[in-house]
Scaffold this motif. Structure first.
Motif, PDB file in Angstrom:
ATOM      1  N   ASP A  15       1.244  -5.871  -0.848  1.00 38.87           N
ATOM      2  CA  ASP A  15       0.114  -6.347  -0.759  1.00 38.87           C
ATOM      3  C   ASP A  15      -0.546  -6.851  -2.717  1.00 38.87           C
ATOM      4  O   ASP A  15      -1.696  -7.306  -2.336  1.00 38.87           O
ATOM      5  CB  ASP A  15      -1.043  -5.627  -0.055  1.00 38.87           C
ATOM      6  CG  ASP A  15      -0.881  -5.341   1.378  1.00 38.87           C
ATOM      7  OD1 ASP A  15      -0.985  -6.323   1.992  1.00 38.87           O
ATOM      8  OD2 ASP A  15      -0.542  -4.035   1.670  1.00 38.87           O
ATOM      9  N   LEU A  18      -2.249 -10.128  -2.742  1.00 37.79           N
ATOM     10  CA  LEU A  18      -3.705 -10.054  -2.258  1.00 37.79           C
ATOM     11  C   LEU A  18      -4.754  -9.471  -3.295  1.00 37.79           C
ATOM     12  O   LEU A  18      -5.707  -9.763  -3.505  1.00 37.79           O
ATOM     13  CB  LEU A  18      -3.819  -9.483  -0.879  1.00 37.79           C
ATOM     14  CG  LEU A  18      -5.283  -9.213  -0.296  1.00 37.79           C
ATOM     15  CD1 LEU A  18      -6.058 -10.259  -0.014  1.00 37.79           C
ATOM     16  CD2 LEU A  18      -5.109  -8.222   0.870  1.00 37.79           C
ATOM     17  N   GLN A  21      -5.392 -11.430  -6.270  1.00 33.92           N
ATOM     18  CA  GLN A  21      -6.147 -12.741  -5.641  1.00 33.92           C
ATOM     19  C   GLN A  21      -7.671 -12.272  -5.666  1.00 33.92           C
ATOM     20  O   GLN A  21      -8.442 -13.157  -6.170  1.00 33.92           O
ATOM     21  CB  GLN A  21      -5.806 -13.116  -4.312  1.00 33.92           C
ATOM     22  CG  GLN A  21      -6.783 -14.310  -3.793  1.00 33.92           C
ATOM     23  CD  GLN A  21      -6.385 -14.637  -2.160  1.00 33.92           C
ATOM     24  OE1 GLN A  21      -5.509 -14.584  -1.797  1.00 33.92           O
ATOM     25  NE2 GLN A  21      -7.650 -14.553  -1.513  1.00 33.92           N
ATOM     26  N   ASP A  50      -7.525  -6.296   7.228  1.00 35.85           N
ATOM     27  CA  ASP A  50      -7.011  -7.643   7.926  1.00 35.85           C
ATOM     28  C   ASP A  50      -8.067  -8.095   9.164  1.00 35.85           C
ATOM     29  O   ASP A  50      -8.170  -7.286   9.862  1.00 35.85           O
ATOM     30  CB  ASP A  50      -5.579  -7.346   8.572  1.00 35.85           C
ATOM     31  CG  ASP A  50      -4.356  -6.959   7.576  1.00 35.85           C
ATOM     32  OD1 ASP A  50      -4.766  -7.387   6.421  1.00 35.85           O
ATOM     33  OD2 ASP A  50      -3.555  -6.535   8.056  1.00 35.85           O
ATOM     34  N   GLY A  55      -5.279 -10.367   5.633  1.00 34.51           N
ATOM     35  CA  GLY A  55      -5.908  -9.657   4.368  1.00 34.51           C
ATOM     36  C   GLY A  55      -6.919 -10.230   3.813  1.00 34.51           C
ATOM     37  O   GLY A  55      -6.629 -11.174   3.051  1.00 34.51           O
ATOM     38  N   THR A  58      -9.971  -4.998   0.470  1.00 33.25           N
ATOM     39  CA  THR A  58      -9.150  -3.293   0.054  1.00 33.25           C
ATOM     40  C   THR A  58     -10.151  -2.456  -0.470  1.00 33.25           C
ATOM     41  O   THR A  58     -11.095  -2.840  -0.678  1.00 33.25           O
ATOM     42  CB  THR A  58      -8.299  -3.810  -1.177  1.00 33.25           C
ATOM     43  OG1 THR A  58      -9.245  -4.297  -2.414  1.00 33.25           O
ATOM     44  CG2 THR A  58      -7.334  -5.032  -1.236  1.00 33.25           C
ATOM     45  N   ASP A  76     -12.970 -10.620   0.228  1.00 31.03           N
ATOM     46  CA  ASP A  76     -12.825 -11.972  -0.100  1.00 31.03           C
ATOM     47  C   ASP A  76     -14.184 -12.734   0.391  1.00 31.03           C
ATOM     48  O   ASP A  76     -14.876 -12.346   1.298  1.00 31.03           O
ATOM     49  CB  ASP A  76     -11.950 -12.841   0.986  1.00 31.03           C
ATOM     50  CG  ASP A  76     -11.611 -14.075   0.560  1.00 31.03           C
ATOM     51  OD1 ASP A  76     -12.400 -14.942   1.059  1.00 31.03           O
ATOM     52  OD2 ASP A  76     -10.726 -14.393  -0.220  1.00 31.03           O
TER      53      ASP A  76
END
Length: 286
Positions: A15, A18, A21, A50, A55, A58, A76
């Motif tokens: 991960d 991700l 990002q 998710d 995903g 976190t 996100d």
């Protein structure tokens, strides 16, 4: 939100793209080493959210004795406002409670503060992130010691436990995951440890910390060591407002306030000494 649409699972090294990002999107300072440290500290306490099979978020947890720490709560932008952070936080709190944590702490950004307050977290004290570059030219290192010296690490861990309010020896040993960590030391006239300073590389700047000193003179000496080690290098320091000596020192050298954090806790408030902190370890571990 429909709980069936959000699946919370264990974060793995697969991960990391991700993670990168989300860090870049938020403008944060973490590198893969920070996620690696989180996994090595608490492999079952790092989570991904998710949403519809993708995903989008976190968070990480770790434990220092009966004190738990939550960090890296990243969502996100496209998934914000849908309860993802709240669900992840509830999951993290439950994990730490089930693991024996009596107190749970975190450093809140202004964006996350309302979420944490609704979950019952209380403000302990405020820290300010200072950003800048140490002036001057490189000088010979005066007080670097390696983790391989177990007796020195025991001294560092003991002083850190008083300052941070928890035994963080496991974290200190992993400050540099790929190599033994090194610390700058300051001792008083009797030879007793009066302070220590650590650091780690970041995506945008070197994160200075933890830096702990029992006197202002020891703190200033440690900061001078760091200035000699990182002349002209972009650096971040997260300093509690309870330590005006540290704030005066960095402001006199041109460092500027970037943003604030609120140290928060859920459960009994720890006995720590923010007035000893010349720089915290950062929001990842306090």
């Amino acid at each position: 939100m429909d709980p069936d649409r959000l699946i919370i699972r264990r974060l793995t090294r697969a991960d990391f793209p991700l993670c990168r990002q989300l860090v870049e999107q938020a403008g944060w300072n973490q590198l893969d080493d920070d996620w690696e440290r989180a996994i090595r500290l608490e492999p079952d306490g790092c989570f991904v959210g998710d949403l519809n099979g993708v995903g989008v978020a976190t968070t990480t947890c770790c434990r220092f004795g009966t004190t738990g720490w939550i960090a890296m709560v990243l969502v996100d932008r496209a998934a914000r406002g849908r309860g993802v952070a709240r669900e992840l936080m509830a999951h993290a709190i439950a994990y730490l409670r089930d693991s024996g944590a009596q107190t749970i702490r975190l450093d809140a950004t202004p964006l996350g503060l309302p979420v944490y307050q609704k979950l019952g977290f209380r403000i302990e004290f405020e820290l300010v992130r200072y950003a800048g570059r140490f002036p001057g030219a490189a000088a010979p290192e005066r007080a670097v010691r390696r983790y391989a010296d177990a007796s020195v690490m025991a001294e560092i861990a003991a002083l850190d436990a008083i300052s941070a309010g928890a035994d963080r020896c496991s974290f200190l040993a992993l400050l540099h995951p790929a190599a033994p960590p090194s610390f700058y030391l300051n001792r008083d006239q009797s030879g007793r440890l009066a302070g220590f300073a650590g650091f780690r590389k970041g995506r945008n700047a070197v994160q200075i910390g933890p830096v702990t000193a029992v006197t202002e003179a020891a703190g200033a000496a440690l900061m001078a060591d760091l200035a000699s080690a990182f002349p002209g290098t972009a650096c971040f320091l997260d300093i509690p407002l309870a330590n005006p000596g540290a704030i005066k020192w960095v402001e006199a050298r041109g460092f500027e306030r970037q943003r604030g954090f609120m140290r928060m806790c859920l459960g009994p408030e720890p006995r720590d000494k923010p007035e000893w902190m010349w720089a915290s370890s950062g929001p990842e571990k306090g």
